[in-house]
Write a protein that holds these residues in place. Structure first.
Motif, PDB file in Angstrom:
ATOM      1  N   LYS A 469       0.846  -1.201   0.000  1.00  0.00           N
ATOM      2  CA  LYS A 469       0.000   0.000   0.000  1.00  0.00           C
ATOM      3  C   LYS A 469       0.883   1.253   0.000  1.00  0.00           C
ATOM      4  O   LYS A 469       0.594   2.220  -0.711  1.00  0.00           O
ATOM      5  N   LEU A 515      -5.849   2.446   5.885  1.00  0.00           N
ATOM      6  CA  LEU A 515      -6.466   2.487   4.560  1.00  0.00           C
ATOM      7  C   LEU A 515      -6.894   1.114   4.086  1.00  0.00           C
ATOM      8  O   LEU A 515      -7.973   0.956   3.511  1.00  0.00           O
ATOM      9  N   GLU A 520     -13.987   2.211   2.957  1.00  0.00           N
ATOM     10  CA  GLU A 520     -13.760   3.488   2.284  1.00  0.00           C
ATOM     11  C   GLU A 520     -14.609   4.581   2.928  1.00  0.00           C
ATOM     12  O   GLU A 520     -15.750   4.361   3.287  1.00  0.00           O
ATOM     13  N   TYR A 547      -7.127   9.919  -1.476  1.00  0.00           N
ATOM     14  CA  TYR A 547      -7.914   8.754  -1.057  1.00  0.00           C
ATOM     15  C   TYR A 547      -9.263   9.177  -0.471  1.00  0.00           C
ATOM     16  O   TYR A 547     -10.031   8.343  -0.015  1.00  0.00           O
ATOM     17  N   ARG A 549     -10.089  10.622   2.395  1.00  0.00           N
ATOM     18  CA  ARG A 549     -10.288  10.131   3.764  1.00  0.00           C
ATOM     19  C   ARG A 549      -9.989  11.234   4.750  1.00  0.00           C
ATOM     20  O   ARG A 549      -9.066  12.024   4.538  1.00  0.00           O
TER      21      ARG A 549
END
Length: 573
Positions: A469, A515, A520, A547, A549
């Motif tokens: 990742k 993550l 999500e 992302y 987030r």
DNA sequence: GCTCTGTCTA
């Protein structure tokens, strides 16, 4: 006899004691053991007592009993020089007078205050020799000394070997683990005692909450809070204060505030904790509002309240409010201490007002401490002020500071000015001096489980996926235009390796794990033991954007809330 | 008869 007892009970000043002493001497009763011990105790431990007078009285006793000794050792242990209690204990055990469990208890209490581990070990061996090891209260005191002086292994060993434990024994170990950087084990022990049928009390939950605060363990913290409500322990102000602190440090200032509002009685610590909570979250105005409100509620702000409010100004960039607050302290009858000075220096330093910050440091009435010079060094780094950085570094070296961060900051200042020779000089100094490097680590809670990462960690069961990742993050952030600021790295290694060294910082590992292991859109929260690294701060901002987030990082100083490529600290930390 | 455990601090 009874009339003597009642006379002693009526004593409420040192002059009463002296009058009684004269009376005892003239009537020849100073030799009578029970009364003279009472008098001695009064002198040694009562609030109006006087330790030097107690030792003076003691020297006039011809054959002091164990209780006479105990009175003095107990008084000394609670007084301004606990070491003297340990010395008296030593004298006593060399003489023919019998040491009992209470003597050991008082002497150990003195060790706890002195954090005197080796003295405690000596008393421990005597406790075993005298056969007091079955005394649960004494063994709890012993356990507590070991825990407080940082020897958690010995504390656990004492606990494990106890045949009889009481609630205080559990509490001492839980609090010890919580305060001694083993908070996960504190929580385990808290849960374990309940399985064994023990009923945690107010003190137990204080330890457990403190552990949750450190870990940012919201789920566990909520469980403890639930227990508190179920057992009606929320009638206790201190417990509620700890709940407020727990919610704040787990990232939920609003939950903390709900608890605050629902309290029917608040102490000054309640107000201070809540002010600090807002400060931690960068809610400067809310903190200042609360600071104003406390006066109206009849609570006068103390030195800690001011520190909290100043800290709030720092984190919110409220420079003028902070300076005004600092200046107003004297008017409230409070003398700023080194922490208040540190805070205002930080405030000015962050705003780039280095000259004013330095003037304050030069004119302050007490010696600046290491943290203060580190603050100034940090500000010098932020604003690229070589002269100020050199002054601060020199002071730190003079004070014997040997921390890696100080050298890194100075080196970064030189690097920013491309003074590579100076950079090399600092690096060499670091090698020569064997600098202390506090290992950085980060926690993340996923499904109620705390995961811990250190820099370059490969011990996590999922580490391959995490590193994969991170590779993806590296690729996507570069595509976004990110360039690694390798000047955060000091080692003599190539550019690519430098990038990798940054890439596997504990906070990045924790974020990457967040993550891949949460749905999500779920916010990610990470707790770091040190200040967040500059490169990580840049990268996490970009991650929050690409992302989509919300990422929250609590570092040593405050919360950073990253959303849409920005951080709530406004890059001002 | 007397001990043991404890919230907030740049």
């Amino acid at each position: 006899m009874a009339y003597l007892e009642s006379l002693i009970q009526k004593c409420n000043s040192l002059s009463h004691i002296k009058q009684l002493q004269v009376h005892f001497i003239t009537t020849g009763q100073l030799l009578l053991s029970p009364s003279r011990t009472k008098l001695l105790e009064l002198c040694a431990v009562s609030p109006f007592g006087d330790l030097s007078y107690a030792t003076h009285l003691f020297r006039h006793i011809q054959n002091p009993s164990t209780n006479d000794w105990n009175a003095v050792v107990r008084g000394l242990a609670a007084g301004p020089e606990p070491t003297r209690a340990i010395l008296w204990y030593g004298t006593m055990s060399r003489q023919s007078c019998r040491v009992d469990a209470l003597t050991c208890s008082f002497a150990l209490k003195a060790c706890a205050r002195m954090l005197a581990r080796s003295e405690a070990m000596q008393i421990h061996s005597q406790v075993v020799r005298f056969g007091f090891y079955a005394d649960a209260l004494l063994m709890t005191t012993l356990l507590d000394v070991y825990a407080k002086s940082g020897d958690l292994d010995s504390a656990e060993k004492v606990f494990d070997e106890m045949d009889v434990r009481d609630i205080a024994s559990w509490n001492a170990l839980i609090a010890g683990l919580a305060q001694g950087s083993r908070p996960s084990e504190a929580i385990e022990l808290f849960n374990g005692m309940r399985v064994e049928g023990w009923k945690p009390n107010e003190i137990t939950v204080l330890g457990a909450l403190s552990a949750c605060s450190q870990l940012g363990a919201l789920k566990e913290g909520e469980k403890v809070h639930g227990y508190i409500m179920g057992e009606k322990l929320d009638m206790n102000v201190q417990v509620c204060n700890a709940v407020i602190d727990m919610y704040a440090k787990c990232g939920f200032a609003n939950k903390a505030y709900t608890v605050f509002k629902n309290m029917c009685r608040r102490s000054i610590v309640t107000w201070n904790t809540m002010i600090m909570a807002f400060a931690l979250h960068g809610d400067g105005y809310k903190a200042l509002e609360l600071f104003e409100q406390m006066g109206g509620a009849g609570v006068h702000p103390d030195a800690v309240s001011y520190l909290g409010a100043l800290c709030a100004c720092n984190h919110a960039g409220l420079v003028d409010d902070g300076v005004r607050l600092f200046d107003s302290m004297a008017g409230s009858g409070l003398t700023p201490n080194v922490k208040h000075y540190g805070s205002v220096v930080d405030l000015l330093g962050r705003a780039g007002r280095l000259k004013e910050a330095y003037d304050i440091v030069s004119s302050m009435p007490m010696t600046p401490d290491e943290v203060l010079w580190q603050t100034l060094l940090g500000a010098s780094k932020t604003y690229g002020n070589v002269e100020m950085a050199e002054i601060a570094s020199r002071k730190l070296v003079e004070m014997g500071s040997n921390s890696c961060g100080d050298f890194v900051l100075l080196s970064n200042v030189y690097a920013a000015h491309e003074r590579w020779k100076d950079v090399d000089r600092v690096r060499t100094a670091m090698k020569d001096r064997d600098v202390k490097k506090i290992p950085g680590f980060s926690y993340i809670e996923v499904d109620g489980v705390i995961h811990k990462f250190v820099n370059g960690d490969q011990s996590h069961f999922n580490w391959r996926e995490i590193y994969a990742k991170l590779d993806e993050i590296k690729f996507r952030t570069k595509a976004y235009g990110y360039v690694a600021e390798t000047n955060f790295v000091l080692h003599d290694i190539g550019q690519e390796e430098k990038e990798n060294a940054l890439c596997y910082h504990s906070e990045k590992l924790a974020v990457a794990f967040g993550l891949i292991s949460t749905a999500e859109g779920t916010p990610i929260q990470v707790i770091k033991n040190l200040r967040i690294c500059g490169d990580c701060h840049v990268v996490i901002k970009i991650i929050s954007k690409i992302y989509n987030r919300e990422i929250v990082v609590r570092d040593r100083a405050r919360f950073h809330r990253f959303t849409e490529g920005l951080c709530s600290c406004k890059d001002y930390w």
